[in-house]
Write a protein that holds these residues in place. Structure first.
Motif, PDB file in Angstrom:
ATOM      1  N   MET A 361       0.936  -1.478  -0.129  1.00 42.03           N
ATOM      2  CA  MET A 361       0.214   0.421   0.319  1.00 42.03           C
ATOM      3  C   MET A 361       0.738   1.329   0.038  1.00 42.03           C
ATOM      4  O   MET A 361       0.600   2.371  -0.479  1.00 42.03           O
ATOM      5  N   LEU A 362       2.096   1.805   0.344  1.00 36.72           N
ATOM      6  CA  LEU A 362       2.769   1.904   0.214  1.00 36.72           C
ATOM      7  C   LEU A 362       3.221   2.560  -0.493  1.00 36.72           C
ATOM      8  O   LEU A 362       3.631   3.498  -2.127  1.00 36.72           O
ATOM      9  N   TYR A 363       4.027   1.104  -1.411  1.00 37.90           N
ATOM     10  CA  TYR A 363       4.362   1.831  -2.969  1.00 37.90           C
ATOM     11  C   TYR A 363       2.801   2.374  -3.987  1.00 37.90           C
ATOM     12  O   TYR A 363       3.362   2.965  -4.173  1.00 37.90           O
ATOM     13  N   ALA A 364       1.764   1.773  -3.265  1.00 36.92           N
ATOM     14  CA  ALA A 364       0.494   2.058  -4.415  1.00 36.92           C
ATOM     15  C   ALA A 364       0.219   3.532  -3.853  1.00 36.92           C
ATOM     16  O   ALA A 364      -0.143   4.032  -5.571  1.00 36.92           O
ATOM     17  N   GLY A 365       0.075   3.984  -3.095  1.00 38.86           N
ATOM     18  CA  GLY A 365       0.046   5.249  -2.601  1.00 38.86           C
ATOM     19  C   GLY A 365       0.949   6.272  -3.166  1.00 38.86           C
ATOM     20  O   GLY A 365       1.502   7.430  -3.864  1.00 38.86           O
ATOM     21  N   HIS A 366       2.893   5.719  -3.109  1.00 37.08           N
ATOM     22  CA  HIS A 366       4.072   6.669  -3.947  1.00 37.08           C
ATOM     23  C   HIS A 366       3.479   6.996  -5.155  1.00 37.08           C
ATOM     24  O   HIS A 366       2.900   7.625  -5.901  1.00 37.08           O
ATOM     25  N   ASP A 367       2.593   5.431  -6.059  1.00 31.48           N
ATOM     26  CA  ASP A 367       2.595   5.316  -7.587  1.00 31.48           C
ATOM     27  C   ASP A 367       0.802   6.640  -7.710  1.00 31.48           C
ATOM     28  O   ASP A 367       1.233   7.878  -9.019  1.00 31.48           O
ATOM     29  N   ILE A 368       0.481   7.185  -7.246  1.00 29.41           N
ATOM     30  CA  ILE A 368      -0.744   7.631  -6.872  1.00 29.41           C
ATOM     31  C   ILE A 368      -0.203   9.131  -6.977  1.00 29.41           C
ATOM     32  O   ILE A 368      -0.796   9.619  -7.905  1.00 29.41           O
ATOM     33  N   LEU A 369       0.634   9.142  -5.728  1.00 31.71           N
ATOM     34  CA  LEU A 369       1.052  10.222  -6.023  1.00 31.71           C
ATOM     35  C   LEU A 369       1.679  10.988  -7.150  1.00 31.71           C
ATOM     36  O   LEU A 369       1.965  12.267  -7.719  1.00 31.71           O
ATOM     37  N   ILE A 370       2.953  10.062  -8.003  1.00 29.58           N
ATOM     38  CA  ILE A 370       3.409  10.481  -9.171  1.00 29.58           C
ATOM     39  C   ILE A 370       2.472  10.341 -10.508  1.00 29.58           C
ATOM     40  O   ILE A 370       2.660  11.171 -11.159  1.00 29.58           O
ATOM     41  N   LEU A 371       1.386   9.641 -10.668  1.00 29.34           N
ATOM     42  CA  LEU A 371       0.099  10.123 -10.800  1.00 29.34           C
ATOM     43  C   LEU A 371      -0.664  11.165 -11.368  1.00 29.34           C
ATOM     44  O   LEU A 371      -0.399  11.775 -12.304  1.00 29.34           O
ATOM     45  N   HIS A 372      -0.464  12.270 -10.387  1.00 28.98           N
ATOM     46  CA  HIS A 372      -0.779  12.863 -10.150  1.00 28.98           C
ATOM     47  C   HIS A 372      -0.211  13.816 -10.327  1.00 28.98           C
ATOM     48  O   HIS A 372      -0.289  15.530  -9.947  1.00 28.98           O
ATOM     49  N   GLY A 373       1.315  14.248 -10.676  1.00 29.59           N
ATOM     50  CA  GLY A 373       2.150  14.744 -10.369  1.00 29.59           C
ATOM     51  C   GLY A 373       2.474  15.076  -9.048  1.00 29.59           C
ATOM     52  O   GLY A 373       3.773  16.412  -8.916  1.00 29.59           O
ATOM     53  N   ILE A 374       2.523  15.159  -8.023  1.00 31.15           N
ATOM     54  CA  ILE A 374       2.800  15.611  -6.620  1.00 31.15           C
ATOM     55  C   ILE A 374       4.569  15.301  -6.833  1.00 31.15           C
ATOM     56  O   ILE A 374       4.783  16.034  -5.784  1.00 31.15           O
ATOM     57  N   ILE A 375       4.537  13.848  -7.092  1.00 29.22           N
ATOM     58  CA  ILE A 375       6.018  13.480  -7.242  1.00 29.22           C
ATOM     59  C   ILE A 375       6.627  13.462  -7.961  1.00 29.22           C
ATOM     60  O   ILE A 375       5.901  12.539  -9.281  1.00 29.22           O
ATOM     61  N   ASP A 376       7.836  13.660  -8.169  1.00 24.87           N
ATOM     62  CA  ASP A 376       8.308  13.974  -8.741  1.00 24.87           C
ATOM     63  C   ASP A 376       8.552  12.716 -10.073  1.00 24.87           C
ATOM     64  O   ASP A 376       8.455  11.333  -9.758  1.00 24.87           O
ATOM     65  N   TRP A 377       8.654  12.299 -11.858  1.00 23.33           N
ATOM     66  CA  TRP A 377       8.789  11.063 -12.223  1.00 23.33           C
ATOM     67  C   TRP A 377       9.478  10.071 -12.429  1.00 23.33           C
ATOM     68  O   TRP A 377       9.573  10.087 -13.167  1.00 23.33           O
ATOM     69  N   LYS A 378      11.004  11.063 -11.687  1.00 25.68           N
ATOM     70  CA  LYS A 378      11.827  10.947 -11.472  1.00 25.68           C
ATOM     71  C   LYS A 378      12.844   8.987 -11.389  1.00 25.68           C
ATOM     72  O   LYS A 378      13.053   8.213 -12.467  1.00 25.68           O
ATOM     73  N   HIS A 379      11.617   8.638 -10.442  1.00 23.63           N
ATOM     74  CA  HIS A 379      11.800   7.607 -10.170  1.00 23.63           C
ATOM     75  C   HIS A 379      11.296   5.993 -10.368  1.00 23.63           C
ATOM     76  O   HIS A 379      10.669   5.176 -10.888  1.00 23.63           O
ATOM     77  N   GLY A 380       9.701   7.176 -11.204  1.00 25.95           N
ATOM     78  CA  GLY A 380       8.952   5.820 -11.545  1.00 25.95           C
ATOM     79  C   GLY A 380       8.139   5.689 -10.487  1.00 25.95           C
ATOM     80  O   GLY A 380       7.609   5.251  -9.799  1.00 25.95           O
ATOM     81  N   TYR A 381       7.255   4.529 -11.202  1.00 27.16           N
ATOM     82  CA  TYR A 381       6.006   3.812 -10.284  1.00 27.16           C
ATOM     83  C   TYR A 381       7.152   2.394  -9.236  1.00 27.16           C
ATOM     84  O   TYR A 381       7.475   1.661 -10.303  1.00 27.16           O
ATOM     85  N   PHE A 382       6.215   1.752  -8.488  1.00 26.36           N
ATOM     86  CA  PHE A 382       7.269   1.163  -7.445  1.00 26.36           C
ATOM     87  C   PHE A 382       6.647   0.267  -6.697  1.00 26.36           C
ATOM     88  O   PHE A 382       6.501  -1.318  -6.527  1.00 26.36           O
ATOM     89  N   PHE A 383       4.628  -0.231  -7.257  1.00 27.11           N
ATOM     90  CA  PHE A 383       4.257  -1.128  -7.720  1.00 27.11           C
ATOM     91  C   PHE A 383       4.286  -1.979  -7.802  1.00 27.11           C
ATOM     92  O   PHE A 383       3.961  -3.545  -7.318  1.00 27.11           O
ATOM     93  N   GLN A 384       5.192  -2.428  -8.981  1.00 28.03           N
ATOM     94  CA  GLN A 384       5.215  -4.148  -9.455  1.00 28.03           C
ATOM     95  C   GLN A 384       6.592  -4.363  -8.541  1.00 28.03           C
ATOM     96  O   GLN A 384       6.322  -5.348  -8.341  1.00 28.03           O
ATOM     97  N   TYR A 385       6.576  -3.607  -8.045  1.00 27.51           N
ATOM     98  CA  TYR A 385       7.531  -4.476  -7.426  1.00 27.51           C
ATOM     99  C   TYR A 385       7.473  -5.313  -5.781  1.00 27.51           C
ATOM    100  O   TYR A 385       7.904  -6.008  -5.569  1.00 27.51           O
ATOM    101  N   ALA A 386       6.345  -4.792  -5.924  1.00 27.41           N
ATOM    102  CA  ALA A 386       5.684  -5.295  -3.840  1.00 27.41           C
ATOM    103  C   ALA A 386       5.233  -6.641  -4.552  1.00 27.41           C
ATOM    104  O   ALA A 386       4.580  -7.277  -3.020  1.00 27.41           O
TER     105      ALA A 386
END
Length: 643
Positions: A361-386
């Motif tokens: 859920m931590l990774y999923a929350g991070h990815d949602i913030l990435i999706l909305h542009g709140i966090i920089d796209w530099k590192h990308g998504y992480f939920f797939q590693y969960a």
């Protein structure tokens, strides 16, 4: 002051146990979360001699012809360049150009290369108007390199001392979401190692995880097919397969369908995976929540159906502001439900799974913030590693449950077979008993007819013909009573127990011999049991012995009768039990011959061997009862000498 009741002590014990469990879980969770957050700080392992290009010029010119770019359209920007954060001037474009002047003192001897970690979506790279390469097609659907690192080699023959112009053409799949990361320039041989490491982390690892998800989902699906009543196997299999299909969006460069259909597939598979996760944990703990599940199912059907018919900004607005947040809330609910039950049962495996779910859920929350542009796209998504964190625990428990169920089934089958064999043995035993009872009944009827009936008929004839005195009648009736006693004694014997039969016989004849003033010598040694020595054979034996005793009593001058039994072992003929009745009387030939005929008639229905020895000192009746092969072998092995 009264002491606490046993119930209060028990409640306090369980409270303290659960308190320790929660405390330990929180400590492990915090530590695990800290380790999981470290992934957010991952950096590409770049060589020390690299040159990072962060200041660059941008032109929103959409023509792919490099010579047609207007000179006045260039503006200086800083990389990374996220179009979503650049306002309205980038919101309506789907492509643009980047330019940078590279100063070289001399043409390098070693070939150079340029690394672009994660452009969104596709790029073409030029040096001095020479095309170095591109990430794929630029026609719709455009190549999706948003997660794939790209490495472009720069041949030395197109470089020159002084200024060298780098041009990058970037095109995305929809307006306003382009992204260009920092550019890294270094010798090709050293930069390719960084590229391989980054490609392993970004692409190869995700491909492995996707394959693992697909194989695992298929295997669990087979287990569900074998155990359809345990539906949580089915939900888990569907969830794992949906997750694996969603991961295709990470590394698939050339998609086989339109961009909007591919995005719909990517959004819906991940959202449905979250909703199925909730139903799975409900079924896993055998909890019923029909209202929650009904609302989720209706929402999933309606929202995914609406998304299918939307396009452009409306589609992505609904997907990013309604569909994904709802799926995330479902995941949070499922994780909290899992945590409550883990605390309830204080189970270590559930504790590990709960911590893994929180990290997911931590990774999923991070990815949602990435999706909305709140966090920089530099590192990308992480939920797939969960999946690497979450799946091993679930798989272990599911396989453990499956194996336990198989073992339980095997034990039940084994117990059933044992019970079946036991019942079969009982039926066989009962059938044998019934058969024995039938044989016993037939034997008793025959004995009553031939023995008792014959004696009574003879006695009645003597009375009717008035040819017998009272003494003869009394003797005939005594013979009848003796016959009845023998029949009763034969019924009560224990199977194969010759000693018991002889003991009963001694009880019956002792009084009779005492009244006749005859001494009884009893010499019974240890004798083994005899196989197949049943009631019928016992009755024949008792009749022979009764006939021998009666015959001895009738003799003149008899004062002593000796009854002995012993075991004799022979090498050739095998072992046998010998029963001897010896008397010291003088026999009357007519009575003696009649008695011998009667005893031979009795022995003829059995495998007994009967011998007579007569002399001046008296008469001996010898009865031989042979032992079978198994008893002979047992006696030989035990090396017993019986005299």
């Amino acid at each position: 002051m009264t002491s606490p009741s046993p119930i209060a002590k028990t409640n306090r014990f369980f409270y303290n146990q659960k308190l320790r469990y929660v405390t330990g879980s929180l400590i492990i969770l915090i530590f695990s979360m800290a380790l999981a957050v470290m992934l957010f700080f991952y950096e590409i392992p770049l060589p020390e001699d690299k040159l990072t290009l962060s200041s660059i010029e941008f032109s929103p010119f959409e023509d792919q012809n490099i010579d047609n770019i207007p000179a006045q359209s260039w503006t200086t920007i800083t990389l990374p360049d996220d179009w979503r954060k650049q306002g309205e001037n980038r919101a309506s474009i789907i492509s643009g150009w980047y330019r940078h002047q590279i100063e070289l003192d001399a043409v390098p001897v070693q070939p150079l290369a340029i690394l672009i970690a994660s452009p969104r979506m596709n790029v073409a790279v030029y040096i001095n108007h020479n095309l170095l390469g591109q990430g794929g097609r630029f026609t719709d659907p455009v190549a999706r390199n948003w997660w794939t690192p790209l490495l472009f080699s720069i041949p030395s023959d197109i470089l020159k001392a002084g200024k060298n112009t780098l041009h990058i053409y970037l095109k995305t799949d929809r307006a306003g979401i382009g992204y260009l990361p920092e550019l890294h320039l270094a010798p090709h041989d050293s930069l390719i190692k960084s590229y391989d490491t980054h490609y392993l982390f970004r692409i190869t690892s995700v491909q492995f995880i996707t394959l693992l998800l697909f194989v695992q989902g298929s295997i669990i699906g087979i287990l569900w097919y074998l155990r359809k009543h345990e539906v949580y196997y089915g939900y888990y299999a569907v969830g794992a397969l949906l997750w694996s299909w969603h991961n295709l969006n990470i590394f698939t460069v050339h998609i086989p369908v339109s961009n909007i259909l591919w995005d719909w597939f990517s959004y819906t598979t991940l959202g449905l995976c979250a909703f199925i996760y909730v139903i799975f944990v409900h079924r896993f703990f055998e909890k019923k929540a029909p209202n929650i599940e009904r609302v989720m199912i209706i929402f999933a059907i309606l929202c995914s159906g609406i998304l299918y018919f939307l396009e452009g900004k409306e589609f992505h607005f609904i997907a990013q502001t309604i569909w994904y947040p709802a799926a995330y809330l479902a995941g949070i609910y499922g994780t909290l439900f899992l945590a409550v039950n883990a605390w309830k049962y204080c189970n270590t495996e559930l504790q590990i799974i709960t911590i893994s779910a929180f990290i997911s859920m931590l990774y999923a929350g991070h990815d949602i913030l990435i999706l909305h542009g709140i966090i920089d796209w530099k590192h990308g998504y992480f939920f797939q590693y969960a999946a690497l964190i979450l799946l091993p625990g679930f798989t272990t428990i599911l396989l453990y449950r499956f194996v336990s169920a198989l073992n339980e089934t095997e034990n039940l089958n084994r117990n059933f077979d044992q019970q079946l064999e036991k019942k079969h043995a009982e039926l066989e035993s009962n059938h044998q008993k019934i058969w024995q009872l039938e044989n016993e009944r037939a034997r008793l009827i025959l004995d009553m007819h031939d023995g008792i009936g014959g004696n009574l008929v003879s006695t009645l004839a003597l009375i009717e013909l008035r040819q017998a005195n009272m003494q003869q009648v009394a003797e005939a009736l005594r013979d009848t009573l003796d016959e009845i006693r023998l029949m009763i004694d034969s019924i009560d014997i224990q199977k194969n127990d010759l000693t018991f039969v002889l003991g009963i016989f001694r009880t019956r004849i002792t009084r009779k011999l005492r009244n006749s003033q005859i001494e009884l010598e009893w010499d019974i040694n240890d004798i083994p049991s005899i196989s197949n020595f049943d009631a019928c054979k016992a009755l024949f034996l008792l009749r022979i012995l009764q006939e021998a005793i009666t015959s001895a009593i009738k003799k003149e001058q008899v004062t002593k009768i000796r009854l002995s039994a012993y075991l004799i072992q022979q090498q050739t003929e095998g072992s046998a039990v010998i029963i001897e009745i010896c008397d010291n009387g003088k026999s009357l030939d007519s009575d003696d011959n009649k008695a011998r005929e009667n005893m031979h008639d009795r022995a003829r229905g059995t495998d007994y061997k009967l011998f007579f020895e007569s002399g001046l000192s008296g008469t001996t009746v010898k009865l031989i009862l042979a032992l079978d092969d198994e008893q002979n072998m047992l006696l030989t092995d035990n090396k017993k000498d019986v005299f």
